[in-house]
Design a protein around this motif. Structure first.
Motif, PDB file in Angstrom:
ATOM      1  N   ALA A 251      20.910   6.973 -11.620  1.00  0.00           N
ATOM      2  CA  ALA A 251      22.172   7.714 -11.572  1.00  0.00           C
ATOM      3  C   ALA A 251      23.017   7.435 -12.816  1.00  0.00           C
ATOM      4  O   ALA A 251      23.592   8.350 -13.418  1.00  0.00           O
ATOM      5  N   VAL A 252      23.083   6.170 -13.218  1.00  0.00           N
ATOM      6  CA  VAL A 252      23.862   5.808 -14.410  1.00  0.00           C
ATOM      7  C   VAL A 252      23.256   6.436 -15.658  1.00  0.00           C
ATOM      8  O   VAL A 252      23.967   6.965 -16.529  1.00  0.00           O
ATOM      9  N   ALA A 253      21.904   6.381 -15.767  1.00  0.00           N
ATOM     10  CA  ALA A 253      21.234   6.946 -16.939  1.00  0.00           C
ATOM     11  C   ALA A 253      21.440   8.453 -17.017  1.00  0.00           C
ATOM     12  O   ALA A 253      21.680   9.011 -18.104  1.00  0.00           O
ATOM     13  N   LEU A 254      21.354   9.140 -15.873  1.00  0.00           N
ATOM     14  CA  LEU A 254      21.567  10.584 -15.861  1.00  0.00           C
ATOM     15  C   LEU A 254      23.000  10.936 -16.255  1.00  0.00           C
ATOM     16  O   LEU A 254      23.231  11.887 -17.008  1.00  0.00           O
ATOM     17  N   LEU A 255      23.955  10.163 -15.759  1.00  0.00           N
ATOM     18  CA  LEU A 255      25.357  10.415 -16.100  1.00  0.00           C
ATOM     19  C   LEU A 255      25.596  10.224 -17.593  1.00  0.00           C
ATOM     20  O   LEU A 255      26.232  11.066 -18.251  1.00  0.00           O
ATOM     21  N   ALA A 256      25.075   9.130 -18.151  1.00  0.00           N
ATOM     22  CA  ALA A 256      25.249   8.867 -19.580  1.00  0.00           C
ATOM     23  C   ALA A 256      24.568   9.936 -20.421  1.00  0.00           C
ATOM     24  O   ALA A 256      25.139  10.432 -21.410  1.00  0.00           O
ATOM     25  N   ALA A 257      23.342  10.318 -20.040  1.00  0.00           N
ATOM     26  CA  ALA A 257      22.618  11.344 -20.792  1.00  0.00           C
ATOM     27  C   ALA A 257      23.324  12.694 -20.701  1.00  0.00           C
ATOM     28  O   ALA A 257      23.383  13.447 -21.680  1.00  0.00           O
ATOM     29  N   ILE A 279      17.047  16.372  -8.061  1.00  0.00           N
ATOM     30  CA  ILE A 279      15.875  15.718  -7.473  1.00  0.00           C
ATOM     31  C   ILE A 279      16.249  14.329  -6.947  1.00  0.00           C
ATOM     32  O   ILE A 279      15.854  13.934  -5.834  1.00  0.00           O
ATOM     33  N   HIS A 280      17.012  13.591  -7.740  1.00  0.00           N
ATOM     34  CA  HIS A 280      17.442  12.252  -7.324  1.00  0.00           C
ATOM     35  C   HIS A 280      18.281  12.326  -6.045  1.00  0.00           C
ATOM     36  O   HIS A 280      18.070  11.588  -5.077  1.00  0.00           O
ATOM     37  N   PHE A 281      19.222  13.258  -6.045  1.00  0.00           N
ATOM     38  CA  PHE A 281      20.112  13.391  -4.890  1.00  0.00           C
ATOM     39  C   PHE A 281      19.325  13.742  -3.627  1.00  0.00           C
ATOM     40  O   PHE A 281      19.496  13.121  -2.576  1.00  0.00           O
ATOM     41  N   TYR A 282      18.444  14.731  -3.736  1.00  0.00           N
ATOM     42  CA  TYR A 282      17.694  15.165  -2.547  1.00  0.00           C
ATOM     43  C   TYR A 282      16.675  14.129  -2.104  1.00  0.00           C
ATOM     44  O   TYR A 282      16.397  13.986  -0.910  1.00  0.00           O
TER      45      TYR A 282
END
Length: 323
Positions: A251-257, A279-282
Motif C-alpha cells: 500500500a505504501v509503495a503504491l501510494l508513493a509510486a 487488486i490489492h484492495f479486493y
C-alpha cells in the motif's frame, strides 16, 4: 513514431483537406503492401525453422537455427533495407529465442544458464531494438528466483517463490531501466522503459503473493547457512516476513509510486498503480470478509468508482488536439 488517424473523420471535421488525406492514403497503401510481404515471408521463415526442428529435434538444432535466423535478421538490418525491417525483426527475435532455448535444454535449465540467457536476451534486444526480447530478459531473471506461470484446464496460476527477493531485485531493475532511459537516444529509451515497466509488474506480483502467504526467505536462509536443502523445506511453519508486512508495504509503495507518477506525468505508471491498488484492495477485501452478496455488491460499487476516477484522470491528462 507510428500514428493512427481516422482520415474520413478528420476531413469531415475540417482538420484535414481532401488532398492531404489522399496523399496519406497513398503512403499507407505502400506501407501496407510492404507489411503484407514481410508477414508472408516471415511465416515462411517460421515454417522452415519449425520443419527443420521437427525433423532434427535436438538442442543443437535449436542452437544452429537460432544462429542462422539471428544472423539473417542482423544482416537485413545492417544492409539498411527499410522494406524488410519487419522481417529482420522477426528473424532476430526468433533466432534469439531459439538459441537461448537450445542453451537451456543443453544445461537442463540450471541457474547459471538462465542467468546467461537473461544476459544474451538483453544484448540481443539492444542489437534488434526489440521490446519483446528486453521484456523476456527481465522475465527470465524472475525464473532464476523461482517465479513461474502455469496453465491447466480453465485455470491460470502465478508462482512467486521468493516475494522479498523478487521485490528487491526487480525494484533495482526498474530503477536502472528508468535511469538508463533518461540517458540514451530515443531508439533505446523505449527499451529502458519496457525493461522498467516489466520489472514494475514483477514487483507488484511479489507484493501480491507475499500479502497472501508471507515469505519464509528460503533462498536467503540457504545462502546464509550454506545449506541447499533449506530450499526444499516447504513444511517449515515459521515465517520470517508476515503477510501483514507485505500488505502494508504494498500500500505504501503504491501510494508513493502514484504520487510520483502524477507529479512527473507518467500516465502508464498511474494506470498500473490504479490497477494494482484495486487488486490489492479486493484481495484483502475478500480475504478478510469472504465472498457474500453484500461483499460482492460493495466491491462492485467500489470498482466502478475506481474506474470512473481512472477515466477522469486519463481524460484530463490527454493532450489537447489543435484544430
Amino acid at each position: 513514431m507510428k500514428v493512427t488517424l481516422d482520415l474520413t473523420d478528420l476531413v469531415q471535421s475540417g482538420k484535414l483537406t481532401a488532398a492531404e488525406a489522399e496523399r496519406l492514403r497513398g503512403l499507407a497503401a505502400r506501407d501496407t503492401v510492404s507489411l503484407g510481404i514481410n508477414i508472408l515471408v516471415g511465416f515462411g521463415v517460421v515454417a522452415v525453422a519449425a520443419g527443420a526442428g521437427a525433423l532434427l529435434p535436438s538442442a543443437y538444432t535449436a542452437l544452429a537455427l537460432g544462429v542462422v535466423m539471428f544472423g539473417l535478421g542482423l544482416g537485413l538490418i545492417m544492409s539498411g533495407a527499410k522494406a524488410w525491417e519487419l522481417l529482420a525483426q522477426i528473424c532476430l527475435v526468433l533466432g534469439a529465442l531459439g538459441f537461448c532455448g537450445g542453451l537451456a535444454m543443453l544445461d537442463e535449465g540450471s541457474l547459471r544458464v538462465m542467468l546467461l540467457i537473461a544476459l544474451l536476451l538483453a544484448v540481443a534486444a539492444v542489437v534488434a531494438r526489440s521490446g519483446l526480447l528486453i521484456a523476456a530478459s527481465v522475465l527470465v531473471v524472475g525464473g532464476c528466483l523461482g517465479s513461474s506461470t502455469d496453465y491447466r484446464h480453465a485455470m491460470y496460476s502465478l508462482s512467486v517463490e521468493e516475494p522479498t527477493l523478487t521485490i528487491v531485485v526487480f525494484a533495482v531493475i526498474a530503477l536502472a531501466g528508468y535511469l538508463v532511459s533518461l540517458r540514451v537516444t530515443a531508439a533505446y529509451e523505449r527499451l529502458g522503459l519496457i525493461a522498467a515497466r516489466t520489472a514494475v509488474l514483477m514487483v507488484n506480483f511479489g507484493f501480491w503473493v507475499g500479502s497472501l502467504w508471507g515469505d519464509r526467505l528460503l533462498r536467503v536462509r540457504a545462502l546464509l547457512h550454506g545449506d541447499p536443502s533449506i530450499l526444499h523445506d516447504y513444511t517449515a511453519r515459521s515465517e520470517y516476513v508476515s503477510p501483514l508486512v507485505f500488505s502494508i508495504g504494498w500500500a505504501v509503495a503504491l501510494l508513493a509510486a502514484g504520487v510520483w507518477a502524477v507529479k512527473t506525468d507518467r500516465r502508464w505508471m498511474v494506470n498500473v498503480v490504479a490497477v494494482f491498488a484495486a487488486i490489492h484492495f479486493y484481495t484483502q477485501w475478500f480475504e478478510k470478509l469472504g465472498a457474500s452478496p453484500g461483499t460482492v455488491l460493495g466491491a462492485g460499487v467500489l470498482l466502478l468508482a475506481f474506474a470512473l476516477g481512472l477515466w477522469s484522470f486519463n481524460r484530463k491528462a490527454a493532450p489537447a488536439v489543435p484544430a
